[in-house]
Structure formats: C-alpha cells, structure tokens
Design an enzyme around this catalytic site. Structure first.
Site, PDB file in Angstrom:
ATOM      1  N   ARG A 111       0.826  -1.205   0.000  1.00 26.81           N
ATOM      2  CA  ARG A 111       0.000   0.000   0.000  1.00 26.81           C
ATOM      3  C   ARG A 111       0.863   1.260   0.000  1.00 26.81           C
ATOM      4  O   ARG A 111       0.435   2.324  -0.465  1.00 26.81           O
ATOM      5  CB  ARG A 111      -0.940   0.017   1.216  1.00 26.81           C
ATOM      6  CG  ARG A 111      -2.064  -1.027   1.085  1.00 26.81           C
ATOM      7  CD  ARG A 111      -2.990  -1.027   2.284  1.00 26.81           C
ATOM      8  NE  ARG A 111      -3.613   0.275   2.505  1.00 26.81           N
ATOM      9  CZ  ARG A 111      -4.227   0.629   3.639  1.00 26.81           C
ATOM     10  NH1 ARG A 111      -4.288  -0.236   4.647  1.00 26.81           N
ATOM     11  NH2 ARG A 111      -4.767   1.811   3.777  1.00 26.81           N
ATOM     12  N   TYR A 129      -7.828  15.626  -5.617  1.00 25.05           N
ATOM     13  CA  TYR A 129      -8.045  16.919  -4.942  1.00 25.05           C
ATOM     14  C   TYR A 129      -7.197  16.982  -3.684  1.00 25.05           C
ATOM     15  O   TYR A 129      -6.930  15.973  -3.051  1.00 25.05           O
ATOM     16  CB  TYR A 129      -9.525  17.127  -4.582  1.00 25.05           C
ATOM     17  CG  TYR A 129     -10.119  16.062  -3.701  1.00 25.05           C
ATOM     18  CD1 TYR A 129     -10.638  14.895  -4.253  1.00 25.05           C
ATOM     19  CD2 TYR A 129     -10.170  16.210  -2.326  1.00 25.05           C
ATOM     20  CE1 TYR A 129     -11.189  13.903  -3.449  1.00 25.05           C
ATOM     21  CE2 TYR A 129     -10.714  15.223  -1.513  1.00 25.05           C
ATOM     22  CZ  TYR A 129     -11.214  14.073  -2.083  1.00 25.05           C
ATOM     23  OH  TYR A 129     -11.750  13.098  -1.284  1.00 25.05           O
ATOM     24  N   PRO A 130      -6.751  18.178  -3.333  1.00 28.71           N
ATOM     25  CA  PRO A 130      -6.016  18.372  -2.086  1.00 28.71           C
ATOM     26  C   PRO A 130      -6.975  18.801  -0.977  1.00 28.71           C
ATOM     27  O   PRO A 130      -8.067  19.306  -1.261  1.00 28.71           O
ATOM     28  CB  PRO A 130      -5.070  19.527  -2.433  1.00 28.71           C
ATOM     29  CG  PRO A 130      -5.836  20.356  -3.409  1.00 28.71           C
ATOM     30  CD  PRO A 130      -6.731  19.411  -4.166  1.00 28.71           C
ATOM     31  N   MET A 131      -6.592  18.595   0.257  1.00 27.10           N
ATOM     32  CA  MET A 131      -7.452  19.002   1.379  1.00 27.10           C
ATOM     33  C   MET A 131      -6.650  19.351   2.635  1.00 27.10           C
ATOM     34  O   MET A 131      -5.488  18.980   2.773  1.00 27.10           O
ATOM     35  CB  MET A 131      -8.455  17.907   1.702  1.00 27.10           C
ATOM     36  CG  MET A 131      -7.846  16.553   1.997  1.00 27.10           C
ATOM     37  SD  MET A 131      -9.096  15.426   2.673  1.00 27.10           S
ATOM     38  CE  MET A 131      -9.394  16.232   4.264  1.00 27.10           C
ATOM     39  N   ASP A 132      -7.300  20.074   3.514  1.00 25.23           N
ATOM     40  CA  ASP A 132      -6.738  20.438   4.809  1.00 25.23           C
ATOM     41  C   ASP A 132      -7.672  19.953   5.915  1.00 25.23           C
ATOM     42  O   ASP A 132      -8.856  19.758   5.680  1.00 25.23           O
ATOM     43  CB  ASP A 132      -6.685  21.981   4.952  1.00 25.23           C
ATOM     44  CG  ASP A 132      -5.419  22.594   4.384  1.00 25.23           C
ATOM     45  OD1 ASP A 132      -4.497  21.854   4.025  1.00 25.23           O
ATOM     46  OD2 ASP A 132      -5.370  23.834   4.294  1.00 25.23           O
ATOM     47  N   HIS A 147     -15.054   7.396   9.457  1.00 31.01           N
ATOM     48  CA  HIS A 147     -14.772   7.797   8.073  1.00 31.01           C
ATOM     49  C   HIS A 147     -14.316   6.581   7.259  1.00 31.01           C
ATOM     50  O   HIS A 147     -14.776   6.348   6.141  1.00 31.01           O
ATOM     51  CB  HIS A 147     -13.655   8.853   8.122  1.00 31.01           C
ATOM     52  CG  HIS A 147     -13.336   9.534   6.835  1.00 31.01           C
ATOM     53  ND1 HIS A 147     -14.231  10.333   6.172  1.00 31.01           N
ATOM     54  CD2 HIS A 147     -12.192   9.578   6.106  1.00 31.01           C
ATOM     55  CE1 HIS A 147     -13.648  10.832   5.081  1.00 31.01           C
ATOM     56  NE2 HIS A 147     -12.416  10.377   5.017  1.00 31.01           N
ATOM     57  N   GLN A 170      -8.495   4.183  -3.388  1.00 34.23           N
ATOM     58  CA  GLN A 170      -8.138   5.496  -2.842  1.00 34.23           C
ATOM     59  C   GLN A 170      -6.692   5.507  -2.382  1.00 34.23           C
ATOM     60  O   GLN A 170      -6.266   4.605  -1.670  1.00 34.23           O
ATOM     61  CB  GLN A 170      -9.072   5.778  -1.665  1.00 34.23           C
ATOM     62  CG  GLN A 170      -8.720   7.032  -0.875  1.00 34.23           C
ATOM     63  CD  GLN A 170      -9.670   7.251   0.274  1.00 34.23           C
ATOM     64  OE1 GLN A 170     -10.801   7.687   0.097  1.00 34.23           O
ATOM     65  NE2 GLN A 170      -9.228   6.923   1.480  1.00 34.23           N
TER      66      GLN A 170
END
Lengths: 273, 273, 273, 273, 273
Positions: free
Chosen positions: C155, C169-172, C196, C209
């Site tokens: 992985r 997409y990027p995220m915070d 989640h 993912q």
C-alpha cells in the site's frame, strides 16, 4: 377568509428594474499600438472616435481610468439585454479592438428598491386578509409596481450624467454566520435603508448615484456607479456612509474603479503618442 | 431483530444522476482572428457553424456571453463522461479553436435529490427493523432509486431548453464553524428544501432550472443552469430565493455567467468583422 | 520511574511514508501545435508516446482531463524525491514540451496514518512508564513503525490502478477559531477517522483510494487520488463522506481534477488534429 | 432649541484631504528590451531618464523594487486628480513604455484624520445645542476644517522625502461580525488612534510616514507610504505597532512593496545590460 | 521614581536582525530556450553557471524546484538591503534571464526573537522602576541587544547549509476575531514559543531552520527556510509542530516551495536539452 399574519408576509422588498447596463474596463496594448504607423493609428482612431460619438447618443460614455486596472472604461445604458448584447458584439468590429484587452466588466440592471411602498402594500393586503401569492395579491402588487414604474421612469432609464468623474464598485449584503442581512426583518432592513438614504440626500447636489442590481448576472449582488465633478466627494460620501449600520455591518465591497470622462476628441488624445 | 433508531439512519439523501454536463467558456483572440483574410475567416466559420449545428442535434448549445468572462459559452449534455470526453477532445480539431481561449469550464452531472422519497423509505425500513447498509437495505434502496429513475427519466436526461437566455453559476452548502448544512438533521434539510422548492414552482412557467451535482468533479458542490426568455427573471427568482433559510444561511455562490442563445447563423455573425 | 500521564502523551499519530508522488496538469498550446506540419506533429508524438510507454513501466500514468484546468494529467509514483526530480527534469527534453503549459501540479508522498497502532503503543509505553521521546520510547516507536512498514509495503508503494477514471483533490484539516482538528484529543480524532474509514470500506470494490501527505511539500496538508471505472462513484463516495463528522466539520477542500486514463495510442489520438 | 445628545452626533471623524497620489508598479519586459540594439536602448533611456528628472521637479520619484512584484515603482504626488490623470496619460508616450508592464498601482489622496479636533468641535457644538448638519453646524465645521487646512498645508502637500528606501502597503479597518471598527464609539477610536500615534512619534527621526485615503478610489481604505534610510526600521515600526489595539484587532493589510530610491542616473544603470 | 507596573511593559519581544534575504522562484520559458541553437544554449549556460559559482561564494544558492510553481529557486543571503538590490539588479544582465520568468519571490531578514531575554530585562528594569522608553530604558535594552548580537552573530549571518533539499514557506500569526496572537500576554507567547522550540530541538541533527522576518517587506509576517538531506523530515517536523498550541491555533501558512540543491554543473544539466 383568514387574516394573513405579518410573519407570513414575504420578506422580499418590491423592486423595479430599468435600463440594462454594461461596464467594460479595457487596457491598451501599447507595444502593438505603437508598432503601427502614425497614419494607421490616425485612421483607427478616426473610426473609434466616430463610433464613440455615435454611442454617446445612445447612452454610452467613455472614461480615462486611473491606475493599472484599465486605461479605458466604457459604460453602456440600454433598454434591454438584447440591446446590450448587440452593442457589445459590434465593438470587436472596430479595428482599435485589436489593441485593447478587456480587463474587467460588470453586467447589471438599474434597480430601485421600494422598501416604503412594500411595507404599505403588504400591510394593506394583510389587513384585507389577502393571502400572499394569491392571484388577488399578485394583481395588487403588480398594480403597485406599475404605478411606481411610471413615476420613476426617468430614474429607471437615466441619461449618463455629464459629470467629470465616475466611480464604480460592486457590493454584497453580508450573509455571515452571525450577521446576515437576509435573516433580519423587513422592518429592520427598511429602517437601515432609510438612515442610509438620509446620508445620501445630503450629497444630492454634488453626487449622482445609480444603483444597479446584478443578482443572477454578475459576481456581486449590486453595482454602485457614482458621478461627480469633484472626485474627493466620492471618498467623503462613501466614508460617511461606512458608519451607517447597513454599511458598517452588512456591506461587503469589491474592486473600485475611478475614471475621468472623455469625449471623442479627448479619447483621441488619450491614445495619441 | 433490533429496531433501527432514527439517529442511526444515514444522513445522506438519496440522489439520482442523469446526463453528464460540460460548460465551456471561451474568449475570442480578436487580433489573431482579424489577421486572417476574409476568405479564411469564412472557411473557418463554415466549418465551425456546421459543427455547431451537428452538436445541437446531440444536446449541445452555444451562447453569446455578456461581459469579459468569455465571448462564447458551449453547454454539452451527454449520456456519460465517456461521451463528454469525446466531444471535448474533438473540438480542438476545429480550426476555429486556434482563435479561442478557454477562460472557464464546469464539469457536473444532472442530479435530483430525493428528500421526500428518502424520508419515506428510511422510515419504512426502520419500521421493519432493517439495518442500514445490510443487503436487504441495499436492495430496497436500489429498488426505490430504480423506480424514481424510470419516472424521472425526462428530467434526468433533458433537452437543452429553447429559451433565449442562459444563467449559470456554481454553489456550495455552507460548512461554517457554527452554521453547517452537513451537521443539521435530515428533517431540517428536507423542510428547508421543500420551502425552497415552493418558491421555484411559482416561476415554473418562466424559468427552466437544471441542477447538476459536481462533488468530486469540480470546485463547487453543485451547478445551477437557468433558462428563460426574459433575463430579468433570473434576478427575481434568485433574489426571492436568497431570503429562504436554505439560501440565506447555507448557500455560497461562485461566479455568475450569463449569455444569449445563438444558433449556427447567429454564431457566424457573432464572429464576422 | 514515574508513570507517564495520558495528557502528556504526544498528540501526533504515527504515520508511514511510502512512494513520492508528482501530479502534473498540462495544457496544450493548440495554435503552436497546429502550426506544425503533420509530419512534425507525428514525429513529436512518436517521441512522446514512446516516452509515455516507458514511464508507464515505472509507475507513471497519463489522463485526458475534463474541463479547462488542463488537457493532460501525468501522475508519477517513485521511490524517492530524487527519482521524482529526475523524471520531472527529463520531460522538458521531449519536443512536445514546447506545446504544453503546466497549469498546476502537486507534490506529496503516500501516507498511512496509524491511529489504532498509535493508541496501542502509546498506551503500552505509558503503562510501562516510559517517558515520551526517551531513547527507550523512540526505539519502541521505531520498532512499531518498521513492523507496519513491512506489512503495509504494497500500500505504501502502489502500482497505478488500471481504472478508467481518476479524481484528484487536495485538502486540509480545519484550524478554525472554534473548530480546530489539531486541538481535539487523539481519542476523538481516532474515533472520527474510524467512522470515516467505515464509509470508505463500503466502496472498496469500486474505488481505489490513495492518500498522500503534503505538509511541507505543497499548499494543502493532504492529497486524495481516487481511481474508478465509473466516475459517478467519485461523487457518491465523497458526498456520503461529507456527512461524516471528520469531513463535515474538519475537511477543507481545494480544486478538483478529473480525467480519463489514456495509454500511448490514446494519447496520440488526443493530440491528432 | 433642543440640545443635541452625544449619541446623535455623527460618528465620522473630520478629515482633511491634500495631494492626489498615484503609485505605479512596473515590470521590465527583459527579452524585448534586450532584443534592441545598444544604441536604441541608450536613446530610449535618455528620453526616459530626462522625463524622470522633469517629473522629480513635480513631486514624482522612482524606486528600484525588491522581489518579483515589479522592477520599478513610480510615485506621483499632485494637486488634483486632473493632474494625476495628466501625468499618467503622458507616460505611454515614452518609448520605454513598450518595455514595461504595469503589475500594480494605487490611487489615493493624502489624508489627515482630525480625531482630537473632531471631539472638541462636536462637543462645543453640542453644548451650544446646534443640530448636526444644520447650516450653523456646517459653517462651524467648515471653519474648523479650513483652519486646520491652513495649519497642515505642508503635511497635506508633502515633498517626496529624500530617504533611500520606500515601503508601501494598503490597509483596511476590520469590519468583522464581532470586531467592527465602524461600530465602536468615537471615543474608543480616538483613544486607540492616540495610542497608535504615540508609537509612531518614537520613530519620528527615522521614518517619515504619509497616510493616504483611498475609499472610493481603490480596493483598500487607506495606503501607508513609509520613507527611511534604513529599511530595517520599517519592520521595527510596523511590528511594534502590530501590538497596538488598533492594529492588533482592527487592521487588515494588503500587499507590501519595498524599493530603493533611484535618480535619473541610477535609473539608467538599472536598465543598462 | 514610580515603579513600572508589569501591565505597562511593552508587549513587543526584543528581536535581532541579521542577513537580508531574497528568495527568487523562476520558470524556464522552454519554447524560447529550445529555439536557440545548441551552441548558443551552451554559451548562455557557460555564462550563467559561472555567475552561479561566483554567487555561491557570496552566500547564494540554486535549487531545482519540484512542481509547477517554478523550475529554479535562487536564495541570496547578504549583509544589507543595498547588497540584495545589487545582486538582484545584476541578474538581468545574464543572457539566460530572457529565458526565465520570475513566478514568485520573498524579501525578508534573518530574525531571532529573544523571548527569554526580553522577559528578564523587562523584569529587571521594572524592578529598578525604570520607565519604558525612557533614555535609561533604551540604553539598557540596546546593551542587551548588542550583547545578544555578538553572541548570535553566526546565526544572524548564516552560510547556506550544504543540505540536499530546501523547503520554504511564509507564515503569519493569526489575528482572528477571537484568537489573536497580538492580544495575548507576553508570558503566554513566551511559554508557547518555548514549547514550540522544544519540538524543533528534537530535529536539530536532521533539519537546519532559518527564520526570517518580513513585516514591512513582504506579504506575510515571517518566512521559514528549512534545509535537510532527507526531504521527508520536512513533513515530519512541520506535522509534529502543527499540534503545538502556537501552530495549531496561531499559525497561518502561505505557499510551500520545495527544491533540490544544484551546483554549477547540475544547474547546466538541468537546462541541457
């Protein structure tokens, strides 16, 4: 017939729409422009200045802008979006268009918010027990709007004021998590707008203000276009209004554009090297 | 079998997806375009107008935009992302493509949120004690979705409405520190959406609205595409809705684009100098 | 030896790092590309398609993007930053590079957050009274990490999944004045991440993912790269997750990019006029 | 005559306006510039340096900027917007203009906020029971402004200080949902401004500060232009002030620009290859 | 002599300034670069690589950047802004400059915040009853600063560390409506900075950190430049620090830039096609 309770009255103020308006901000591509011969530049300016004079007869005007946001602002007032589309789409036929870049624009319609009339007609309809959005209600509302449209016609379809300077900026009403214009009562909104209008009236002789609505047309909810011979008055008016509750708490502002009116000849000299 | 408690029900409303949609905003590179001979421009326009007519038979449409955000908007409705990729990737083969810059775009799929059906089927499954996400649950949900998909087929795969004007904007539901759409109950969301829909229905005769979902595809959660013959109706509808709780508190808006439909011939005249 | 109190335990979850990853978004400069002769274009495409096939053997892949954010996305998985720098810096040697503009990019490393292992090893070390960051503590932590690194190797250094579609997409994590991910307890974070993860597992068969960490490397804290044959699944997964507490309250999202996998031949046809 | 209650006094501090100011940030287009022959570059620089020397006699100055925001900053102080428009619109006649891009600009007027005088005259007028905005009120206010205008003339129409370094940045007063400068009392604002001014006075010998107002003219409310021989003093002054209540809570800052003064000869050497 | 109460002590920590620093991010204009003959490219690279070697002797360094934000980063440490202006303004004389675009930059000075010394000297002066900003106060403060300046000289004027990788990002201290760094006490700030420093010290062997101050010089308050041989350490350090109170609550971050050190020869190969 059951009486309508005030809390069920629509919270939307009646609003009149008038002229369709397009603001166009343009930058000159100086290197390409200078690379032309003087003869070509003159011919191109002849064509453009002639077009500008023609447009001025149809409620358009040109302004020499201050700062890097553009060199030139064109403002067009027309009777409909169809007419705006037409004037916009004919401009690229000018040879000058190759030497201009559109840096910004704004699409809106002249708008008059009828807070006072709204309160009166809503109260009167509620007294009579007419249900909101029933056909009787709709007829009464439309009759009110039509009377106002007649009375306000000159303000809805204004000429471009002949003042030397223009100031344009878009704005929103705040929808914060805590302070939200769209969540307070019609009465509060009406009271704040009245207080705001009172400040404006003290500047009536020196500034001409045209409010345009742009919800659904552009990125802010409203546009404000001010005209004055002395540009310092823009600052004084907007600064004083910033202390009004409606501006202090509920106004969010976009970019400000300022320019000086140019007629055909001044427009030519602006581009003469 | 233990009964499922309401608080354990999934908070996600059932949603149907239909056509895949691409909005493309394009700017004309006027200096390069004008530098061609009239003969070349005509040949290039022949090819492009012919392609546009062909695309119109496959649920694409072209619009002349107002303002500097673009000169042209193309909207494509297709049966799948594969078909969208195909139509997008064939456009650069047009010679006109060299005279256009893509200034913006939007990728989404037609979406119908089934708040009412969701409540009913969740309640019925909870009554029967079916555990969320069990295979029995999944089968019942899929059966509900399939029934709705059949019933809603024309709305999921719409034709481009023949209206004169288009208005497009993307939007999010607010996830503020205090006001957060994704943290309130399904019941509250359903009630607000119903109230919102009631306003929309009053405009049913004058505006056609297509909601598209873009989570995972583009930078906002939803796209709203409105079609109407009178563009002022866009403003009235959106302004009235802004006072709904769901919009006043939970709606965040992106950029607004507005344009006028052009068919093949009008498209040609738009680019004729 | 004094026992370590839970409140003094480091709040940082143990994290494994794997492959170094570069996402490159590219726009084709169509006018320059079309200005070449067909022969030149073919030669340039031969060189580029050949290079793409070679790169695919080293865990790179190409995607045809939807929308104006780019025409092409390259994704490179490598064993180190040194290898990423190398692959990146060899691309400009391709003649095709002159016809591409980089519109965006993302630099990150594959990351696995070990919330559960962290809780266990922290608890066990606290029970033994080992002081955080002492050499005994560090050895135990490193031993845990090394065991996980072995177990998770596939992985951490994944192949590019063969799916038809990609979503990136990027995220915070939110650091609001009130809601702040970095100020809540490890227990709360672990519970929300578990909830989640449970949603994600329901999509295990349809979406692959890959989470990458980018703190210190790029402008958001994490990148999310999803792979699926049906792009609608991206929307369903992300929409369902948006109702999780960890996403609803603590996730902030950047720009979304979506594309369809192209191999060497499809890549050629994408650029064939 | 009814006495005016303090709460009804206008919350707007009296303000004096002086010189009209334009900041222009410019980037050199190096490849085009280098493509000229040395002879052409010299001739173009002769013309530009000569113009700069002339402008310096009319309160303009040039600065070599640090960083990518621009290579050159021009600052013009003039007696009116008309004069600013004129100087701005003559610059494109310079041949050098083809080798420069305007990257930014700022439009504002020198401003002095008279918090202390405002308090005194408002109090005195309230004591006499003069109603705000009555003609008596307006006359008294105008008389106060006129006295101050005379006294402050050198500060309202300043020369460009001869210091080696410039620092320019725009700023707003915060209008947050909770902390809102325009919603606190005149007394609080006056007290905070006095505290702020006390810090500034400790730097009087080393920094020259010019405050300009830009409400209605540009995108922020004020501009701050600092001049000093030692640029480190900019940092010390602004850092110390950041702990003042008025800055800590109510100041929002835009982009910072820093540059070193160049006269005609230094300007030539800046562009000599 | 009246004793000074702690609450009246200046809230500003004493700060030392050292080297002036310029970060320059540059993009290669590949099509123009490739259009040169190989002979020209070699000659231009000879000149540039030679200049880079010279600059490296004056505390400059070059890095090959990862991602689209730039291809090349130059970092210059100098003794003064005058020297920075000089090095910056000589670079365009390189012929290579025509093939580079500056995509970003940062202007700052090496800074050491003396929280501990500040507390001690403020306490000692308060004990002696010396009034803040009196001449006695100023002399004592200056003596403290001067002692620290001597002691810290190597850290104030650092060499560029020889590490393989660089990470640069700018940051602010939060000034939210509720959480405001500039409104909490010196004691709280000192405690949080000490806790923050303790984390940093655990990475002392693997990361070299240089903090620069940019208030008054650039758009953020501080710059952070990290150097390490293993770039993964950047992520680990910054992630661990993000859980510190001072970062979790009070740190706002700008854009992150990451690159690999290149010497003259590596620089040449970076640009060799």
């Amino acid at each position: 017939m059951t009486a309508v309770k005030p809390s069920e009255l629509p919270p939307v103020p009646l609003t009149l729409e008038g002229a369709s308006v397009l603001h166009q901000m343009l930058r000159v591509r100086w290197p390409a422009w200078r690379s032309l011969t003087a003869v070509d530049r003159t011919a191109i300016l002849d064509e453009a200045a002639c077009k500008l004079t023609e447009l001025e007869h149809h409620r358009s005007a040109a302004f020499s802008m201050l700062g890097h946001k553009g060199d030139l602002m064109l403002v067009h007032f027309r009777n409909s979006f169809d007419e705006l589309v037409e004037v916009q789409n004919k401009l690229p036929a000018l040879r000058l268009w190759d030497y201009l870049d559109q840096s910004s624009s704004y699409v809106s319609v002249v708008e008059l918010g009828l807070y006072e009339s709204t309160s009166k007609v809503y109260a009167s309809l509620a007294d009579k027990g007419v249900a909101p959005h029933s056909s009787e209600w709709n007829e009464e509302i439309e009759a009110t709007l039509e009377r106002q449209r007649q009375a306000m016609h000159p303000r809805l379809y204004p000429e471009v004021p002949p003042s030397k300077y223009i100031c344009f900026y878009p704005m929103d009403r705040r929808r914060g998590e805590d302070k939200n214009w769209y969540q307070i009562s019609m009465e509060e909104r009406q009271a704040m707008m009245a207080e705001h209008g009172a400040v404006g009236r003290r500047y009536a002789g020196t500034v001409k203000q045209i409010i345009t609505g742009s919800i659904g047309f552009d990125d802010w909810e409203w546009g404000v276009t001010l005209f004055a011979d002395d540009p310092l008055v823009f600052k004084r008016l907007i600064y004083e209004m910033r202390f009004d509750r409606v501006s202090a708490v509920y106004a969010l502002f976009g970019t400000f554009f300022v320019g000086k009116r140019v007629n055909g000849d001044e427009f030519r000299s602006l581009l003469t090297l």
